[in-house]
Enzyme design. Structure first.
Site, PDB file in Angstrom:
ATOM      1  N   ARG A 101      64.418 -25.789  97.074  1.00 46.84           N
ATOM      2  CA  ARG A 101      63.575 -26.108  95.926  1.00 46.84           C
ATOM      3  C   ARG A 101      63.960 -27.445  95.351  1.00 46.84           C
ATOM      4  O   ARG A 101      65.118 -27.677  95.042  1.00 46.84           O
ATOM      5  CB  ARG A 101      63.797 -25.056  94.835  1.00 46.84           C
ATOM      6  CG  ARG A 101      62.802 -23.988  94.856  1.00 46.84           C
ATOM      7  CD  ARG A 101      62.848 -23.086  93.677  1.00 46.84           C
ATOM      8  NE  ARG A 101      64.045 -23.070  92.860  1.00 46.84           N
ATOM      9  CZ  ARG A 101      64.140 -22.371  91.751  1.00 46.84           C
ATOM     10  NH1 ARG A 101      63.114 -21.655  91.334  1.00 46.84           N
ATOM     11  NH2 ARG A 101      65.243 -22.371  91.046  1.00 46.84           N
ATOM     12  N   THR A 105      60.734 -30.575  90.447  1.00 45.08           N
ATOM     13  CA  THR A 105      59.368 -30.032  90.510  1.00 45.08           C
ATOM     14  C   THR A 105      59.370 -28.523  90.741  1.00 45.08           C
ATOM     15  O   THR A 105      58.353 -27.869  90.524  1.00 45.08           O
ATOM     16  CB  THR A 105      58.589 -30.669  91.674  1.00 45.08           C
ATOM     17  OG1 THR A 105      59.226 -30.281  92.905  1.00 45.08           O
ATOM     18  CG2 THR A 105      58.582 -32.192  91.569  1.00 45.08           C
ATOM     19  N   ASP A 197      72.915 -18.562  91.322  1.00 47.98           N
ATOM     20  CA  ASP A 197      72.364 -19.148  92.557  1.00 47.98           C
ATOM     21  C   ASP A 197      72.890 -18.345  93.750  1.00 47.98           C
ATOM     22  O   ASP A 197      74.087 -18.390  94.067  1.00 47.98           O
ATOM     23  CB  ASP A 197      72.806 -20.614  92.649  1.00 47.98           C
ATOM     24  CG  ASP A 197      72.190 -21.326  93.849  1.00 47.98           C
ATOM     25  OD1 ASP A 197      72.223 -20.768  94.974  1.00 47.98           O
ATOM     26  OD2 ASP A 197      71.686 -22.449  93.667  1.00 47.98           O
ATOM     27  N   ASP A 200      74.763 -20.473  96.501  1.00 49.13           N
ATOM     28  CA  ASP A 200      76.083 -20.933  96.065  1.00 49.13           C
ATOM     29  C   ASP A 200      77.073 -19.774  95.964  1.00 49.13           C
ATOM     30  O   ASP A 200      78.240 -19.902  96.349  1.00 49.13           O
ATOM     31  CB  ASP A 200      75.979 -21.625  94.707  1.00 49.13           C
ATOM     32  CG  ASP A 200      75.412 -23.029  94.821  1.00 49.13           C
ATOM     33  OD1 ASP A 200      75.426 -23.595  95.929  1.00 49.13           O
ATOM     34  OD2 ASP A 200      74.946 -23.560  93.793  1.00 49.13           O
TER      35      ASP A 200
HETATM   36  C1  PRP Z   1      66.647 -20.371  96.106  1.00 48.61           C
HETATM   37  C2  PRP Z   1      66.370 -18.990  96.672  1.00 48.61           C
HETATM   38  C3  PRP Z   1      64.960 -19.113  97.171  1.00 48.61           C
HETATM   39  C4  PRP Z   1      64.344 -20.042  96.168  1.00 48.61           C
HETATM   40  C5  PRP Z   1      63.596 -19.210  95.178  1.00 48.61           C
HETATM   41  O1  PRP Z   1      66.991 -21.243  97.132  1.00 48.61           O
HETATM   42  O2  PRP Z   1      67.256 -18.589  97.657  1.00 48.61           O
HETATM   43  O3  PRP Z   1      64.870 -19.645  98.485  1.00 48.61           O
HETATM   44  O4  PRP Z   1      65.416 -20.747  95.512  1.00 48.61           O
HETATM   45  O5  PRP Z   1      62.902 -20.006  94.309  1.00 48.61           O
HETATM   46  P1  PRP Z   1      61.315 -20.050  94.259  1.00 48.61           P
HETATM   47  O6  PRP Z   1      60.819 -18.627  94.282  1.00 48.61           O
HETATM   48  O7  PRP Z   1      61.085 -20.706  92.910  1.00 48.61           O
HETATM   49  O8  PRP Z   1      60.819 -20.874  95.389  1.00 48.61           O
HETATM   50  P2  PRP Z   1      67.547 -22.724  96.868  1.00 48.61           P
HETATM   51  O9  PRP Z   1      66.448 -23.714  96.729  1.00 48.61           O
HETATM   52  O10 PRP Z   1      68.515 -22.678  95.712  1.00 48.61           O
HETATM   53  O11 PRP Z   1      68.266 -23.085  98.215  1.00 48.61           O
HETATM   54  P3  PRP Z   1      69.616 -22.473  98.831  1.00 48.61           P
HETATM   55  O12 PRP Z   1      69.281 -21.055  99.252  1.00 48.61           O
HETATM   56  O13 PRP Z   1      69.877 -23.368  99.978  1.00 48.61           O
HETATM   57  O14 PRP Z   1      70.698 -22.495  97.778  1.00 48.61           O
END
Ligand code: PRP
Length: 206
Positions: A101, A105, A197, A200
Site C-alpha cells: 500500500r 494514497t 502491521d 512487520d
Molecule cells: C497490508 C496488509 C494488506 C494491506 C491491507 O500490507 O497485509 O496487504 O496492507 O490494506 P488495504 O486493505 O487497505 O489494501 P502492507 O501494504 O503493509 O504490506 P506488507 O504486507 O508488505 O507489510
C-alpha cells in the site's frame, strides 16, 4: 457473503496477536495456527465425489475432493498463512502476489506477480491477514479474474467495515472468511483496534 468464525480457538489466538507484548516468533506461529482453523471454515463447502476404498476390514465409500486449489498469499503478510493452509491441503499450488500500500494514497501498488500463462486451478484462496481499505484484496481479485479464475475466496484474520464493504461491493461473488470484524480504520488506514502491521509483526521489522 461474510463469514466470521466465532470459534473459541480463533478468538483466543487472535487475542495473542493483538497483544503488543507478543514477539514475532510467537506471532508467526499463531498466524499459522489461525490459518489452519480458517482453512477448515473456508473449505466447508468444497465439492467432492464418492470413491470406493478398501479398508483392512472390507469395502467403504470414501470421498475425494474435486477442486484444484491455488493459494494466493499477498506479500508480505499473507506469507505467514501459507504453511498452515498447506498442512491442511498439501496438494495446493501457491501463486505469490506482491502488493504493497502506498502510504500516502493507500492505493495498492503491484510489484510481483508470478502466475503461469493460464490458470491450472479452479479455486483460489487469497490469503492476507488484514482487510483494511480493501484496495489490496480488490486488486488481487482483479488479477485473478483477468487471469481466468472464476471461483475465488478471501481468507483473512481481521476486516475493517470499510474494507469488507468495498470488497463485497466490487466483487460480490467472492466470499470473505475472517476471524473478526473490528471497529474502523484510523486516519492512516490502519484497522482499530486491530493488531498493528501484520507484516512487520510477523517478520520483526516494525
Ligand atoms: C497490508 C496488509 C494488506 C494491506 C491491507 O500490507 O497485509 O496487504 O496492507 O490494506 P488495504 O486493505 O487497505 O489494501 P502492507 O501494504 O503493509 O504490506 P506488507 O504486507 O508488505 O507489510
Amino acid at each position: 457473503m461474510v463469514h466470521v468464525s466465532n470459534h473459541p480457538l480463533l478468538r483466543h489466538k487472535l487475542t495473542v496477536l493483538r497483544d503488543t507484548t507478543t514477539k514475532h516468533r510467537q506471532f508467526r506461529e499463531v498466524v499459522s495456527e489461525m490459518a489452519k482453523l480458517l482453512c477448515y471454515e473456508a473449505t466447508a463447502d468444497l465439492e467432492y465425489e464418492e470413491v470406493p476404498v478398501t479398508t483392512p476390514m472390507g469395502q467403504a465409500t470414501g470421498h475425494r475432493l474435486l477442486a484444484d486449489i491455488g493459494l494466493v498469499p499477498i506479500l508480505r503478510a499473507g506469507l505467514g498463512m501459507v504453511e498452515g493452509m498447506l498442512e491442511m491441503i498439501p496438494g495446493c499450488q501457491v501463486w505469490h502476489l506482491g502488493l504493497y500500500r502506498d502510504e500516502k494514497t493507500l492505493r495498492p501498488v503491484s510489484y510481483y506477480n508470478k502466475l503461469p500463462v493460464e490458470p491450472t486451478v479452479n479455486l483460489c484462496l487469497i490469503l492476507d491477514p488484514m482487510l483494511a481499505t480493501g484496495g489490496s484484496a480488490i486488486a488481487a481479485v482483479d488479477v485473478l479474474k483477468k487471469w481466468g479464475v472464476t471461483h475465488i475466496k478471501y481468507v483473512g484474520l481481521i476486516g475493517a467495515p470499510e474494507g469488507i464493504e468495498a470488497l463485497s461491493t466490487t466483487h460480490p461473488d467472492v466470499p470473505i472468511y475472517l476471524a473478526a470484524i473490528d471497529e474502523r480504520l484510523n486516519d492512516i488506514g490502519f484497522i482499530v483496534p486491530g493488531l498493528g502491521d501484520a507484516g512487520d509483526r510477523q517478520f520483526g521489522t516494525g
